[in-house]
Design a protein around this motif. Structure first.
Motif, PDB file in Angstrom:
ATOM      1  N   MET A  97       0.797  -1.309   0.149  1.00  6.27           N
ATOM      2  CA  MET A  97       0.092   0.049   0.021  1.00  6.27           C
ATOM      3  C   MET A  97       0.679   1.521  -0.018  1.00  6.27           C
ATOM      4  O   MET A  97       1.959   1.300   0.686  1.00  6.27           O
ATOM      5  CB  MET A  97      -0.956  -0.113   1.282  1.00  6.27           C
ATOM      6  CG  MET A  97      -1.770   1.115   1.471  1.00  6.27           C
ATOM      7  SD  MET A  97      -2.894   1.268   0.126  1.00  6.27           S
ATOM      8  CE  MET A  97      -3.932   2.896   0.497  1.00  6.27           C
ATOM      9  N   GLU A  98       0.451   2.453  -0.637  1.00  7.58           N
ATOM     10  CA  GLU A  98       1.067   3.677  -0.575  1.00  7.58           C
ATOM     11  C   GLU A  98      -0.271   4.505  -0.708  1.00  7.58           C
ATOM     12  O   GLU A  98      -1.277   4.432  -1.279  1.00  7.58           O
ATOM     13  CB  GLU A  98       1.913   3.800  -2.034  1.00  7.58           C
ATOM     14  CG  GLU A  98       3.029   3.025  -2.161  1.00  7.58           C
ATOM     15  CD  GLU A  98       4.157   3.767  -3.214  1.00  7.58           C
ATOM     16  OE1 GLU A  98       4.058   4.715  -3.381  1.00  7.58           O
ATOM     17  OE2 GLU A  98       4.786   2.803  -3.689  1.00  7.58           O
ATOM     18  N   ALA A  99       0.130   5.490   0.374  1.00 14.03           N
ATOM     19  CA  ALA A  99      -1.194   6.547   0.351  1.00 14.03           C
ATOM     20  C   ALA A  99      -0.859   7.956  -0.120  1.00 14.03           C
ATOM     21  O   ALA A  99       0.250   8.549   0.205  1.00 14.03           O
ATOM     22  CB  ALA A  99      -1.422   6.712   1.939  1.00 14.03           C
ATOM     23  N   GLY A 100      -1.437   8.398  -1.216  1.00 14.65           N
ATOM     24  CA  GLY A 100      -1.145   9.589  -2.016  1.00 14.65           C
ATOM     25  C   GLY A 100      -2.077  10.467  -1.173  1.00 14.65           C
ATOM     26  O   GLY A 100      -3.259  10.102  -0.729  1.00 14.65           O
ATOM     27  N   ILE A 101      -1.770  11.750  -0.965  1.00 14.64           N
ATOM     28  CA  ILE A 101      -2.577  12.621  -0.092  1.00 14.64           C
ATOM     29  C   ILE A 101      -2.488  14.147  -0.887  1.00 14.64           C
ATOM     30  O   ILE A 101      -1.502  14.574  -1.262  1.00 14.64           O
ATOM     31  CB  ILE A 101      -1.911  12.780   1.425  1.00 14.64           C
ATOM     32  CG1 ILE A 101      -1.772  11.639   2.064  1.00 14.64           C
ATOM     33  CG2 ILE A 101      -2.807  13.571   2.203  1.00 14.64           C
ATOM     34  CD1 ILE A 101      -0.783  11.659   3.213  1.00 14.64           C
TER      35      ILE A 101
END
Length: 292
Positions: A97-101
């Motif tokens: 998982m990677e969280a772009g914000i």
């Protein structure tokens, strides 16, 4: 110069299991990352499915490709349940998982103002974004977080067992202005831009933004090489998917500027993102990320 990693922006418009087949195909094509926009709708498009539940389902039907949001929106999400969802998908995916914000858009046809209340000024939106990101960072690092902010708070929020990835899931921060770039330099593991300013050459915009990111990293004591630098294509009129040769030319130019990742929209018929899937496949398989 290292060849860029290729990502795919996946449209959350198909119902399951048809959508699952598309995500599996993206992995088969060898894309390194597969992303989804985080909105309740997008420019009036329907149907439009939820980003995080889509990623959880995609995690269950893939095994290699990294998954993430481009980008999670504070317009309708609070950091506490968002961190819980991110951590859960990190476990389902085995640490992919990677969280772009981002700061959240202002279009009411997407999700701006959907919760009611006063409209946010640009200054408040920026301040909310910084506070939102700082709290999310703390929540993902855990194990217990108490935070009292101007806009967001958490009280004894338990994060155990924590993320699979340590010290937490990577954060990819969308930013163009000075304050946002400082935030990316301070808390980000990556940075993303569209390099889109109408009437201006996108390469010039990208160069200026990369210079701003380097300056921000210097001010924050970060090595810019520690951040992956993502270019989300498809908004500037450049012929990324016209042919493999056109892609090679553009990718080479942006890699020379300093981008490590190029994100292409999955071809979507009857939209501005319509493209030949065979060309898309040729490009992504040519630049395929080796299986780990």
């Amino acid at each position: 110069m290292t060849a860029p990693r290729i990502g795919a922006l996946m449209w959350p418009v198909q119902s399951w299991p048809e959508a699952g087949e598309t995500w599996r195909l993206a992995e088969e094509f060898g894309v390194g990352t597969a992303w989804v926009y985080d909105h309740l709708a997008w420019r009036g498009t329907t149907p439009w499915y939820d980003a995080y539940t889509t990623l959880a389902a995609a995690a269950a039907v893939t095994s290699r490709v990294r998954l993430g949001t481009l980008v999670t929106s504070p317009n309708f999400r609070h950091p506490v349940p968002t961190a819980h969802a991110i951590k859960t998908i990190d476990h389902i995916s085995g640490g992919r998982m990677e969280a772009g914000i981002g700061a959240g858009g202002t279009r009411r046809t997407s999700d701006s103002g959907v919760l009611g209340g006063e409209e946010w000024t640009p200054g408040e939106r920026s301040a909310r974004f910084a506070e939102w990101t700082e709290l999310l960072d703390r929540l993902l690092r855990g194990p217990v977080t108490t935070y009292e902010g101007v806009y967001y708070s958490a009280r004894d929020a338990v994060s155990e067992p924590g993320c699979v990835q340590r010290p937490r899931v990577p954060l990819v921060i969308a930013a163009t202005g000075t304050r946002g770039l400082r935030l990316a330099a301070r808390l980000g593991d990556g940075w993303v831009t569209t390099a889109n300013v109408p009437g201006r050459d996108p390469a010039d915009i990208a160069r200026e933004q990369l210079d701003g990111l380097r300056k921000a990293c210097d001010e924050e004591g970060r090595d810019p090489a520690e951040l992956r630098r993502h270019l989300l294509t498809g908004f500037t009129g450049e012929p990324w998917l016209e042919s493999p040769a056109a892609f090679d030319d553009l990718a080479g130019r942006y890699a020379e500027l300093g981008f490590t990742d190029i994100v292409l929209h999955w071809p979507r018929p009857d939209t501005p993102w319509e493209a030949d899937l065979n060309i898309f496949e040729t490009i992504t398989t040519t630049y395929a990320t080796p299986a780990s």
